[in-house]
Design a protein around this motif. Sequence first.
Motif, PDB file in Angstrom:
ATOM      1  N   ARG A  73      -4.202   3.522  -6.591  1.00  0.00           N
ATOM      2  CA  ARG A  73      -4.737   4.833  -6.192  1.00  0.00           C
ATOM      3  C   ARG A  73      -4.106   5.302  -4.884  1.00  0.00           C
ATOM      4  N   LEU A  74      -3.883   4.407  -3.976  1.00  0.00           N
ATOM      5  CA  LEU A  74      -3.213   4.756  -2.718  1.00  0.00           C
ATOM      6  C   LEU A  74      -1.799   5.238  -2.986  1.00  0.00           C
ATOM      7  N   MET A  77      -1.903   8.747  -4.170  1.00  0.00           N
ATOM      8  CA  MET A  77      -2.208   9.699  -3.100  1.00  0.00           C
ATOM      9  C   MET A  77      -1.004   9.917  -2.184  1.00  0.00           C
ATOM     10  N   VAL A  84      -2.791   9.368   4.614  1.00  0.00           N
ATOM     11  CA  VAL A  84      -3.978   8.967   3.852  1.00  0.00           C
ATOM     12  C   VAL A  84      -4.886   8.154   4.774  1.00  0.00           C
ATOM     13  N   THR A  86      -9.111   6.499   5.226  1.00  0.00           N
ATOM     14  CA  THR A  86     -10.331   6.119   4.508  1.00  0.00           C
ATOM     15  C   THR A  86     -11.543   6.318   5.407  1.00  0.00           C
ATOM     16  N   LEU A 162      -9.027   9.074   1.075  1.00  0.00           N
ATOM     17  CA  LEU A 162      -9.178   8.116  -0.025  1.00  0.00           C
ATOM     18  C   LEU A 162     -10.648   7.714  -0.133  1.00  0.00           C
ATOM     19  N   HIS A 164     -12.051   6.238  -2.894  1.00  0.00           N
ATOM     20  CA  HIS A 164     -12.277   5.178  -3.879  1.00  0.00           C
ATOM     21  C   HIS A 164     -13.156   4.099  -3.241  1.00  0.00           C
ATOM     22  N   TYR A 167     -11.821   0.511  -1.697  1.00  0.00           N
ATOM     23  CA  TYR A 167     -10.905   0.393  -0.556  1.00  0.00           C
ATOM     24  C   TYR A 167     -11.684   0.330   0.748  1.00  0.00           C
TER      25      TYR A 167
END
Length: 199
Positions: A73-74, A77, A84, A86, A162, A164, A167
Amino acid sequence: VSQSRYSGEEEFEVLEVKNVGVPRVRHLAFAFSASEFCYLAKPYCAQYLFNRGDADAMVYLDADMLLLERPSRLEEMLAQHTIVLTPHRIFPDPNETLHISQMKGGTFNAGFFAVSRQAEARDFLAWWGNQIREPANIRMDWHNDQSWLNLVPGYFPGTGILRHPGYNVAFWNIRERKLEKKTGGPWTCRGESLVLFHF
């Protein structure tokens, strides 16, 4: 720069901080504590590696992190965003009242960030480095380099957040990240793969 090996399998290059472009490096080495100096080095090391042309994207992980699987997923992105980050938390609890001191920790965790080799990401790294190279701007009660990241999405529109749940799972968000492991299977977090755990 020296070369070293770990476990006889992976090659690592050790960079000396005096060579990565930190301004007034000898002065700041005395002005900062050892941990503060490590925070300062992050944006400058990233800029140095980009300037060498070693990679099109870069991921920073604190030393107390465990990567459990490929961060797909990273990677997705980074193909769409220049930066990016988190968030510390992604699921608000309507029944929880946070203490005001928790705001000082910032919205985003500085122990994990990713950048692509584009102008905006370079501008971000230069800006971040400029803020935290001033000793008065790295304060323990404001989590050192971390609170400066609050300003990044507003300053740099290419920033991706991010969200998700797998993470940057850590003690500060473990209440909202239900971890499960079935016999013989991988760890999951709220039904998604557990990718990165922050000890």
